[in-house]
Design an enzyme around this catalytic site. Structure first.
Site, mmCIF file in Angstrom:
data_model
loop_
_atom_site.group_PDB
_atom_site.id
_atom_site.type_symbol
_atom_site.label_atom_id
_atom_site.label_comp_id
_atom_site.label_asym_id
_atom_site.label_seq_id
_atom_site.Cartn_x
_atom_site.Cartn_y
_atom_site.Cartn_z
ATOM 1 C CG HIS A 149 -1.816 -1.127 1.369
ATOM 2 N ND1 HIS A 149 -2.857 -1.355 0.512
ATOM 3 C CD2 HIS A 149 -1.853 -2.141 2.275
ATOM 4 C CE1 HIS A 149 -3.509 -2.441 0.876
ATOM 5 N NE2 HIS A 149 -2.914 -2.937 1.947
HETATM 6 O O1 RIB Z 1 -5.218 0.482 4.121
HETATM 7 C C1 RIB Z 1 -3.818 0.426 4.121
HETATM 8 C C2 RIB Z 1 -3.235 1.508 4.990
HETATM 9 O O2 RIB Z 1 -3.661 1.314 6.343
HETATM 10 C C3 RIB Z 1 -1.731 1.552 5.036
HETATM 11 O O3 RIB Z 1 -1.314 2.889 5.102
HETATM 12 C C4 RIB Z 1 -1.399 0.841 6.309
HETATM 13 O O4 RIB Z 1 -0.153 1.227 6.838
HETATM 14 C C5 RIB Z 1 -2.545 1.206 7.211
HETATM 15 O O5 RIB Z 1 -2.302 2.410 7.840
#
Ligand code: RIB
Ligand code: CA
Length: 304
Positions: free
Chosen positions: A241
């Site tokens: 992500h």
């Molecule tokens: O949905 C993914 C996000 O949520 C990423 O930034 C992860 O680190 C959590 O914070």
């Protein structure tokens, strides 16, 4: 070099994003600002400093918001995903240096004003620091180069509820405030991040590197992959992500999207849902396509 500020809630994939940014010569990391989210803001600040120590980097770290923009917290820490310490239970001790004096909101405003239309802000946690900065100094909307946000799920289901992605869900008012402010945003949501996958085999190769960074990142990522396996049986790795938001700044051609007006649900069952309405004049570009293999190759060439 592109001047950037990285806003994090470190977190395992945040640690990978920090490593990717610091190891990429195209980026000048002006500072890393922290907020609550995966862990408390104090833990996010500590974890960020620990990761930077492994990277032998002196990039300044500035602590930010410890609670949401308007409401009482809706999301606690996530030990089942990121470990008790937020970095996959790899924490061995406290970092040698501390955070800078001052707070993240002032730092963001100051850096953006010093270099008009140059600074890119990459947010990979809640949007709280940015919302507070816009409320305090609305002129930064016109002065920032752009904001690349890891958050939201416009065309796909959420990951904390069937509707909402974690970073938006943890502070929906902040996200709504930022998306309505007119600040130029590139949204790297689950729409594209869930199409990226770091495999167990690729992660295992980090262990053979002779620096301490490889095993450190491999240990925490293995923990993260364990959580992925429970949520998505048979997936064989984890999504990247937060690193994809960094990748999209270094190489904008990794992703493609459309201009939209974005709305965030602020109550009810669909709290935190991000709904996009196509609008050529919209301030948010919602990415829906990613060249996942090109991105992964680039990420791996920089990290370990
Ligand atoms: O949905 C993914 C996000 O949520 C990423 O930034 C992860 O680190 C959590 O914070
Ligand atoms: Ca994060």
């Amino acid at each position: 070099m592109k001047p950037i500020i990285l806003d994090v809630d470190t977190g395992i994939d945040d640690a990978l994003a920090i490593s990717y940014a610091v190891r990429s010569q195209e980026l000048e990391v002006l500072g890393i600002t922290t907020c609550f989210g995966n862990v408390t803001v104090e833990e996010a600040t500590r974890n960020t400093l620990v990761v930077l120590e492994h990277l032998e980097s002196e990039v300044p770290v500035i602590a930010g918001a410890g609670k949401p923009f308007m409401r009482t917290p809706t999301k606690g820490s996530t030990p089942h995903i990121h470990g008790e310490d937020g970095i996959g239970n790899t924490l061995k001790g406290l970092p040698k240096r501390g955070a800078e004096e001052g707070n993240a909101v002032d730092f963001i405003i100051d850096q953006v004003k010093r270099r008009p239309r140059e600074v890119t802000l990459i947010t990979v946690g809640t949007l709280t620091n940015l919302a507070l900065a816009i409320r305090q100094a609305p002129e930064i909307v016109e002065l920032v180069e752009r904001v690349v946000v890891m958050g939201g799920a416009v065309t796909v289901p959420g990951n904390v509820t069937p509707y909402a992605e974690a970073n938006v869900y943890a502070d929906p008012d902040a996200a709504d405030y930022v998306f309505r402010s007119g600040i130029p945003v590139t949204l790297i949501g689950l729409d594209v991040t869930m199409k990226t996958l770091l495999s167990i085999d690729e992660m295992d190769r980090w262990r053979t590197k002779d620096s301490t960074l490889g095993p450190f990142l491999a240990d925490m990522t293995e923990f993260y992959m364990g959580a992925y396996e429970r949520f998505y049986p048979g997936i064989g790795g984890c999504a990247l992500h937060d690193p994809l938001a960094v990748g999209a700044v270094i190489r904008p051609d990794f992703v493609r999207g459309d201009r939209m007006r974005l709305q965030v649900n602020l109550d009810g069952e669909a709290l935190g849902r991000t709904t996009g309405m196509p609008d050529a004049a919209g301030s948010v570009t919602v990415c829906t396509e990613v060249d996942a293999s090109l991105f992964l190759e680039h990420f791996l060439s920089r990290v370990c």
